[in-house]
Enzyme design. Structure first.
Site, PDB file in Angstrom:
ATOM      1  N   GLU A 193       0.910  -1.196   0.144  1.00  0.00           N
ATOM      2  CA  GLU A 193      -0.014  -0.064   0.021  1.00  0.00           C
ATOM      3  C   GLU A 193       0.958   1.336   0.055  1.00  0.00           C
ATOM      4  O   GLU A 193       1.931   1.205   0.386  1.00  0.00           O
ATOM      5  CB  GLU A 193      -0.744  -0.026   1.211  1.00  0.00           C
ATOM      6  CG  GLU A 193      -1.832  -1.067   1.781  1.00  0.00           C
ATOM      7  CD  GLU A 193      -3.005  -1.347   0.670  1.00  0.00           C
ATOM      8  OE1 GLU A 193      -3.312  -0.229   0.183  1.00  0.00           O
ATOM      9  OE2 GLU A 193      -3.460  -2.307   0.446  1.00  0.00           O
ATOM     10  N   LYS A 208      -4.376 -11.837  11.287  1.00  0.00           N
ATOM     11  CA  LYS A 208      -4.654 -13.205  10.576  1.00  0.00           C
ATOM     12  C   LYS A 208      -4.230 -14.135  11.737  1.00  0.00           C
ATOM     13  O   LYS A 208      -5.128 -15.140  11.903  1.00  0.00           O
ATOM     14  CB  LYS A 208      -3.751 -13.221   9.439  1.00  0.00           C
ATOM     15  CG  LYS A 208      -4.127 -12.336   8.456  1.00  0.00           C
ATOM     16  CD  LYS A 208      -3.232 -12.292   7.211  1.00  0.00           C
ATOM     17  CE  LYS A 208      -3.567 -11.350   6.261  1.00  0.00           C
ATOM     18  NZ  LYS A 208      -2.457 -11.229   5.263  1.00  0.00           N
ATOM     19  N   GLY A 307      -4.621  -9.914  -3.431  1.00  0.00           N
ATOM     20  CA  GLY A 307      -4.663  -9.745  -4.951  1.00  0.00           C
ATOM     21  C   GLY A 307      -6.096  -9.805  -5.318  1.00  0.00           C
ATOM     22  O   GLY A 307      -7.101 -10.430  -4.429  1.00  0.00           O
TER      23      GLY A 307
END
Ligand code: NAP
Length: 436
Positions: A193, A208, A307
């Site tokens: 980013e 996560k 993605g």
């Protein structure tokens, strides 16, 4: 033949992932219709700025800028939250559940921060939250842990679950790039980013890891119970020394049950792993997760961790699940997302976790320096496995790399702080775990 009416979807967000979901739902519409028995129809799309130029054209007749339109439309059965962030997304998900609208989200930060509350609400409302895209993009790891491995005690989960960091570390090790150069390249290629803070400081992987640890061990883990370190301090030198020593550097999420003490280790750290370990071959932006269960043994999941297309594949899988399972909760079957089932194990303080270590110091190039370092290590009974000092260094300052024997993290951290404070040490020492 369709036996049910179309599933009406409200899509919040038409960015990287949201646009992918729309594009791929359209592309595989027939296939999904055949497999789920329902037509998956996007009924409304909410964005901030409809005038933005986009790769996937925004269907003008479906667009709104008000997230409440998804909540207030009684025809919408499912709200897909792909706006990111934790504040507005939290409100949206809560409102959807209160209206008994199924939620699909890819938002790991939201779940890591508010998962406990949202899953409790989902259970109360008998309305599921699906979140396959929240961990490792296109890799179906959530369903694997929740469903395929349901008959296992999970012994450990070890993952490379941040593609940006893996790309940077791979380019430093194999392309000889410096840290800043590799980060710049990752940004240019769209892998990082514009603000990559959460990737490189380890917190994206930690979000996560919190989700995976909670699913594996039955209780929602608070973020402050896990230890997180990013890759900011890793230098090209370290990836090159690691290479010489037969290792590669990876940002690893480690979740492990210690059966003897019942403690669970959950941490995210840059670590050295031997080149002959399977995770060492995971390069570039790819992710991989090694899960060990007491019945299944070792299993490995590999693929694109982010993605547009891979992540939308996970979101669409959740939508198809929701389409096929709609109604099961009313009959007492089905799952609302995550229901705590009693923690087996308690979080282990990072200080008590044990491993081998890599240590690099930049020290004055004069006799006696190594002896001072060895004395400090010896006092704490930290064994030295090997030492390397390249001859081709500049005249005054020399790198010394030590591989240290198994020792508790807390003891090693305190000892390295003392080493760093020696007069002969010129820079803050760099040290990492060596995973065995
Ligand atoms: N990108 C990945 O590869 C990936 C992988 C796994 C999970 N995820 C997760 O998926 C989620 C979405 O990621 P992304 O990469 O698609 O993000 P993104 O490209 O930044 O897109 C965000 C979208 O949400 C819209 N939006 C944001 N705030 C809004 C608001 N308050 N009201 C209405 N619309 C709003 C934006 O509208 P505009 O378009 O008008 O700005 C944009 O369409 C995040 O939670 C992320 O962590 C992403």
């Amino acid at each position: 033949m369709l036996t049910h009416p179309p599933l009406q979807i409200g899509l919040a967000g038409f960015g990287n992932v949201g646009a992918g979901v729309y594009k791929n739902l359209f592309k595989n519409r027939e296939l999904l219709r055949e497999r789920t028995g329902r037509d998956l129809q996007v009924r409304k799309i909410v964005v901030r700025d409809p005038s933005k130029v986009r790769d996937v054209p925004l269907p003008a007749d479906l667009v709104s800028t008000d997230l409440d339109d998804l909540i207030n439309d009684p025809e919408i059965e499912i709200v897909v939250e792909l706006i990111g962030g934790t504040e507005r997304a939290f409100e949206l998900v809560k409102s959807a559940l209160l209206q008994k609208k199924i939620v699909v989200t890819g938002n790991k930060a939201l779940l890591a921060e508010h998962g406990r509350e949202l899953f409790a609400l989902a259970e109360q409302q008998k309305t599921p939250i699906y979140f396959e895209a929240a961990v490792a993009g296109g890799i179906p790891i959530i369903k694997t842990v929740q469903e395929s491995l349901i008959g296992n005690h999970i012994e450990s989960v070890t993952g490379i679950i941040n593609g940006t960091c893996n790309y940077i570390l791979t380019r430093m090790a194999e392309g000889g790039l410096g840290y800043e150069e590799a980060l710049g390249e990752a940004k240019d290629l769209g892998y990082a980013e514009a603000d990559p803070t959460l990737d490189i400081n380890g917190w994206d992987a930690a979000h996560k890891a919190i989700i995976l640890a909670s699913l594996s061990y039955g209780c929602w883990l608070p973020a402050d119970e896990i230890f997180v370190e990013g890759i900011e301090k890793v230098r090209r030198k370290d990836t090159q020394f690691a290479d010489k020593l037969g290792y590669t550097v990876k940002l690893l999420a480690v979740i492990q049950l210690h059966t003897d003490s019942g403690a669970i280790e959950v941490r995210v750290q840059p670590s050295l792993i031997s080149k002959d370990q399977i995770l060492a071959s995971v390069k570039g932006v790819y992710n991989a997760i090694l899960v060990c269960g007491d019945v299944v043994g070792e299993t490995l999941f590999y693929g694109s961790g982010a993605g547009q297309d891979p992540t939308s594949s996970s979101v669409i899988s959740d939508l198809a699940d929701a389409a096929s399972r709609r109604g099961q909760l009313e009959t007492g079957n089905g799952r609302t997302g995550f229901v705590p089932h009693g923690l087996y194990g308690r979080p282990m303080p990072v200080e008590d976790t044990i491993s081998k270590y890599y240590l690099r110091v930049e020290a004055d190039d004069r006799p006696g320096v190594l002896a001072q370092i060895a004395t400090l290590l010896g006092k704490q009974e930290i064994g030295i496995l090997s030492v390397i000092q390249p001859e081709d260094h500049d005249e005054e300052v020399a790198p010394i790399v030590l591989m240290l024997h198994y020792a508790p993290f807390g003891v090693v951290r305190d000892t390295i702080a003392k080493i760093g404070a020696l007069d002969c040490i010129r820079e803050e020492p760099v040290w990492m775990r060596v995973e065995g």
